[in-house]
Design an enzyme around this catalytic site. Sequence first.
Site, PDB file in Angstrom:
ATOM      1  N   ARG A  22       0.742  -1.115  -0.094  1.00 45.39           N
ATOM      2  CA  ARG A  22      -0.160   0.025  -0.100  1.00 45.39           C
ATOM      3  C   ARG A  22       0.947   1.215   0.116  1.00 45.39           C
ATOM      4  O   ARG A  22       2.151   1.182   0.210  1.00 45.39           O
ATOM      5  CB  ARG A  22      -0.995  -0.037   0.995  1.00 45.39           C
ATOM      6  CG  ARG A  22      -1.950  -1.096   1.288  1.00 45.39           C
ATOM      7  CD  ARG A  22      -2.606  -1.123   2.364  1.00 45.39           C
ATOM      8  NE  ARG A  22      -3.302   0.285   2.944  1.00 45.39           N
ATOM      9  CZ  ARG A  22      -3.410   0.338   4.317  1.00 45.39           C
ATOM     10  NH1 ARG A  22      -3.216  -0.224   5.238  1.00 45.39           N
ATOM     11  NH2 ARG A  22      -3.908   1.839   4.444  1.00 45.39           N
ATOM     12  N   SER A  24       0.397   4.032   1.848  1.00 46.50           N
ATOM     13  CA  SER A  24       0.697   4.620   3.114  1.00 46.50           C
ATOM     14  C   SER A  24       2.150   4.658   3.754  1.00 46.50           C
ATOM     15  O   SER A  24       2.771   4.106   3.361  1.00 46.50           O
ATOM     16  CB  SER A  24      -0.284   4.176   4.132  1.00 46.50           C
ATOM     17  OG  SER A  24       0.039   3.087   4.873  1.00 46.50           O
ATOM     18  N   LYS A  92      -3.353  -8.034  10.902  1.00 45.70           N
ATOM     19  CA  LYS A  92      -4.740  -7.744  11.286  1.00 45.70           C
ATOM     20  C   LYS A  92      -5.743  -7.520  10.224  1.00 45.70           C
ATOM     21  O   LYS A  92      -7.038  -7.469  10.444  1.00 45.70           O
ATOM     22  CB  LYS A  92      -4.780  -6.717  12.446  1.00 45.70           C
ATOM     23  CG  LYS A  92      -4.543  -5.309  12.028  1.00 45.70           C
ATOM     24  CD  LYS A  92      -4.568  -4.113  13.094  1.00 45.70           C
ATOM     25  CE  LYS A  92      -4.303  -2.965  12.788  1.00 45.70           C
ATOM     26  NZ  LYS A  92      -4.657  -1.843  13.415  1.00 45.70           N
ATOM     27  N   ASP A  93      -5.124  -6.936   9.163  1.00 46.17           N
ATOM     28  CA  ASP A  93      -6.003  -6.819   7.762  1.00 46.17           C
ATOM     29  C   ASP A  93      -6.520  -7.933   7.137  1.00 46.17           C
ATOM     30  O   ASP A  93      -7.377  -7.670   6.168  1.00 46.17           O
ATOM     31  CB  ASP A  93      -5.443  -5.725   6.897  1.00 46.17           C
ATOM     32  CG  ASP A  93      -5.080  -4.401   7.715  1.00 46.17           C
ATOM     33  OD1 ASP A  93      -5.767  -4.032   8.644  1.00 46.17           O
ATOM     34  OD2 ASP A  93      -4.099  -3.677   7.077  1.00 46.17           O
ATOM     35  N   THR A 143     -10.932   7.279  17.312  1.00 44.25           N
ATOM     36  CA  THR A 143     -10.549   5.723  16.828  1.00 44.25           C
ATOM     37  C   THR A 143     -11.508   5.589  15.993  1.00 44.25           C
ATOM     38  O   THR A 143     -12.562   5.909  15.952  1.00 44.25           O
ATOM     39  CB  THR A 143     -10.508   4.902  18.008  1.00 44.25           C
ATOM     40  OG1 THR A 143     -10.308   3.609  17.475  1.00 44.25           O
ATOM     41  CG2 THR A 143     -11.968   4.921  18.750  1.00 44.25           C
ATOM     42  N   SER A 145     -11.955   2.347  15.150  1.00 43.30           N
ATOM     43  CA  SER A 145     -12.203   0.860  15.545  1.00 43.30           C
ATOM     44  C   SER A 145     -13.385   0.775  16.490  1.00 43.30           C
ATOM     45  O   SER A 145     -13.244   1.091  17.744  1.00 43.30           O
ATOM     46  CB  SER A 145     -10.868   0.120  16.068  1.00 43.30           C
ATOM     47  OG  SER A 145     -11.112  -0.789  16.638  1.00 43.30           O
ATOM     48  N   ARG A 147     -13.817  -1.956  17.960  1.00 43.09           N
ATOM     49  CA  ARG A 147     -13.067  -2.681  19.189  1.00 43.09           C
ATOM     50  C   ARG A 147     -12.583  -1.665  20.246  1.00 43.09           C
ATOM     51  O   ARG A 147     -12.904  -1.909  21.374  1.00 43.09           O
ATOM     52  CB  ARG A 147     -12.023  -3.451  18.581  1.00 43.09           C
ATOM     53  CG  ARG A 147     -11.223  -4.401  19.585  1.00 43.09           C
ATOM     54  CD  ARG A 147      -9.978  -5.173  19.093  1.00 43.09           C
ATOM     55  NE  ARG A 147      -9.045  -3.908  18.296  1.00 43.09           N
ATOM     56  CZ  ARG A 147      -8.149  -3.276  18.932  1.00 43.09           C
ATOM     57  NH1 ARG A 147      -7.802  -3.314  20.379  1.00 43.09           N
ATOM     58  NH2 ARG A 147      -7.320  -2.334  18.108  1.00 43.09           N
ATOM     59  N   ARG A 148     -11.917  -0.785  19.509  1.00 42.12           N
ATOM     60  CA  ARG A 148     -11.266   0.187  20.838  1.00 42.12           C
ATOM     61  C   ARG A 148     -12.502   1.165  21.399  1.00 42.12           C
ATOM     62  O   ARG A 148     -12.533   1.123  22.533  1.00 42.12           O
ATOM     63  CB  ARG A 148     -10.315   1.068  20.000  1.00 42.12           C
ATOM     64  CG  ARG A 148      -8.867   0.461  19.348  1.00 42.12           C
ATOM     65  CD  ARG A 148      -8.256   1.444  18.920  1.00 42.12           C
ATOM     66  NE  ARG A 148      -7.052   0.513  18.486  1.00 42.12           N
ATOM     67  CZ  ARG A 148      -6.313   0.752  17.191  1.00 42.12           C
ATOM     68  NH1 ARG A 148      -6.922   1.905  16.254  1.00 42.12           N
ATOM     69  NH2 ARG A 148      -5.362   0.346  16.842  1.00 42.12           N
ATOM     70  N   ARG A 169     -11.035   8.555  10.417  1.00 43.42           N
ATOM     71  CA  ARG A 169     -10.178   7.999   9.510  1.00 43.42           C
ATOM     72  C   ARG A 169      -9.012   8.884   9.110  1.00 43.42           C
ATOM     73  O   ARG A 169      -8.881   9.648   9.581  1.00 43.42           O
ATOM     74  CB  ARG A 169     -10.975   7.784   8.195  1.00 43.42           C
ATOM     75  CG  ARG A 169     -12.103   6.764   8.163  1.00 43.42           C
ATOM     76  CD  ARG A 169     -11.547   5.277   8.196  1.00 43.42           C
ATOM     77  NE  ARG A 169     -10.744   5.001   7.083  1.00 43.42           N
ATOM     78  CZ  ARG A 169     -10.709   4.512   5.753  1.00 43.42           C
ATOM     79  NH1 ARG A 169     -12.163   4.603   5.536  1.00 43.42           N
ATOM     80  NH2 ARG A 169     -10.125   4.190   5.109  1.00 43.42           N
ATOM     81  N   GLY A 170      -7.905   8.127   8.363  1.00 38.25           N
ATOM     82  CA  GLY A 170      -6.804   8.945   7.978  1.00 38.25           C
ATOM     83  C   GLY A 170      -5.568   8.223   8.578  1.00 38.25           C
ATOM     84  O   GLY A 170      -5.451   7.298   9.270  1.00 38.25           O
ATOM     85  N   ASN A 171      -4.463   8.742   7.724  1.00 35.01           N
ATOM     86  CA  ASN A 171      -3.333   8.070   8.330  1.00 35.01           C
ATOM     87  C   ASN A 171      -2.708   8.339   9.794  1.00 35.01           C
ATOM     88  O   ASN A 171      -3.627   9.316  10.223  1.00 35.01           O
ATOM     89  CB  ASN A 171      -2.128   8.374   7.204  1.00 35.01           C
ATOM     90  CG  ASN A 171      -1.838   9.862   7.195  1.00 35.01           C
ATOM     91  OD1 ASN A 171      -2.007  10.700   7.942  1.00 35.01           O
ATOM     92  ND2 ASN A 171      -1.567  10.190   5.766  1.00 35.01           N
ATOM     93  N   THR A 174      -2.434  12.438  10.147  1.00 28.60           N
ATOM     94  CA  THR A 174      -3.812  12.999  10.269  1.00 28.60           C
ATOM     95  C   THR A 174      -4.414  12.933  11.596  1.00 28.60           C
ATOM     96  O   THR A 174      -5.034  13.796  12.301  1.00 28.60           O
ATOM     97  CB  THR A 174      -4.686  12.268   9.190  1.00 28.60           C
ATOM     98  OG1 THR A 174      -4.229  12.653   7.923  1.00 28.60           O
ATOM     99  CG2 THR A 174      -6.196  13.126   9.283  1.00 28.60           C
ATOM    100  N   ARG A 175      -4.365  11.539  12.159  1.00 29.74           N
ATOM    101  CA  ARG A 175      -4.889  11.201  13.435  1.00 29.74           C
ATOM    102  C   ARG A 175      -4.297  12.231  14.554  1.00 29.74           C
ATOM    103  O   ARG A 175      -5.047  12.522  15.412  1.00 29.74           O
ATOM    104  CB  ARG A 175      -5.034   9.883  13.668  1.00 29.74           C
ATOM    105  CG  ARG A 175      -5.691   8.871  12.629  1.00 29.74           C
ATOM    106  CD  ARG A 175      -5.659   7.304  12.934  1.00 29.74           C
ATOM    107  NE  ARG A 175      -6.394   6.890  11.631  1.00 29.74           N
ATOM    108  CZ  ARG A 175      -7.327   5.756  11.983  1.00 29.74           C
ATOM    109  NH1 ARG A 175      -7.287   5.166  13.143  1.00 29.74           N
ATOM    110  NH2 ARG A 175      -7.746   5.115  10.854  1.00 29.74           N
ATOM    111  N   CYS A 262     -20.876 -11.143  11.922  1.00 28.09           N
ATOM    112  CA  CYS A 262     -20.688 -10.556  13.246  1.00 28.09           C
ATOM    113  C   CYS A 262     -20.337  -9.009  12.796  1.00 28.09           C
ATOM    114  O   CYS A 262     -19.525  -8.581  12.224  1.00 28.09           O
ATOM    115  CB  CYS A 262     -19.525 -11.213  13.945  1.00 28.09           C
ATOM    116  SG  CYS A 262     -18.968 -10.590  15.469  1.00 28.09           S
TER     117      CYS A 262
END
Length: 336
Positions: A22, A24, A92-93, A143, A145, A147-148, A169-171, A174-175, A262
């Site tokens: 990718r 990023s 994880k992806d 976040t 996620s 999950r988070r 969202r974002g890299n 950005t975050r 799920c």
Amino acid sequence: MNGQPLSDQAPAATAPLRLGTRRSALAMAQSGMVAREVTRLTGRPVELVEITTYGDTSREALAQIGGTGVFVSALRDALLEGRIDFAVHSLKDLPTAAPEGLVLAAVPQREDSRDALVAREGLTLDELVEKLAGAGRTARIGTGSPRRTAQLNAWAAARGGALETVAIRGNVDTRIGFVASGELDAVVLAAAGLNRLGRGAEITQHLDPELMTPAPGQGALAIECTAADTGLAAELAALDHAPTRVAVAAERALLAALEAGCSAPVAALATWGHEYELRLEGVVGTVDGATLLKMSADGPIVLDETAEQQATALGLALAARLLDAGAAALMGERAR
């Protein structure tokens, strides 16, 4: 050597391997690490081939577009079409279903699996929430996620406090920029990604897995190539770290057993204890944090050719216990 003249071997030995990645900064950093290791092991140069995935271009929330697989499909297509020789993914992806025609050639040694807080003024989560509550406002934590989000909300409810989770969202730039600008008070990111980008010093708190169990496979990388390229698969296997591969096999088996229909947050972490004892923690919950099921399972693992199957069995057994305890009621189609 195979007895062929050296001149006949030279082109194969020096032909660059094409590594799909990718675009990023994090993906490029991870792929660059792997490229250097492959060159060191094989003597062959590696060129990075940048590929844009659907997950990179879509601005929708990951949970809406499917999350798992959106950063992977384009790379896998490039492999199967022969445009690249191998690919590097954040493990994880990866979807849990095995892809036809491809092989997971190596899972290198895992980086830090924990989630990390990057907060204003260098504060920890406790300090941040307490300080802002004293000022009469609620901490805003970003976040992307579920999950988070679920585990942050459960943490706040357990301590009688309050926080607001904001979908982002974002890299990485950005975050973290949301915090620097004051738009958010903190963001939660994977510690491994920050470390690989050389930005570990910006972490204000490593979140203990007891508070924030990570995503299955978090902190690990996956190196894929085509099943037909057995020679390259054998070379890449030198990067494999058996304890990591086995641990993530347990985590992904739990995820596979839970994710049909799920949309609920699922977390899992397998860690090694004494004498090859594997401990698997599993978490399933609701995004609002009102319900969070946590269970664990332990089992001895013999690191032989059946180790992944042993770990998979551990993951499936824990998933079955979670379902028996009510996880099914949290999970869309399974609840019907």
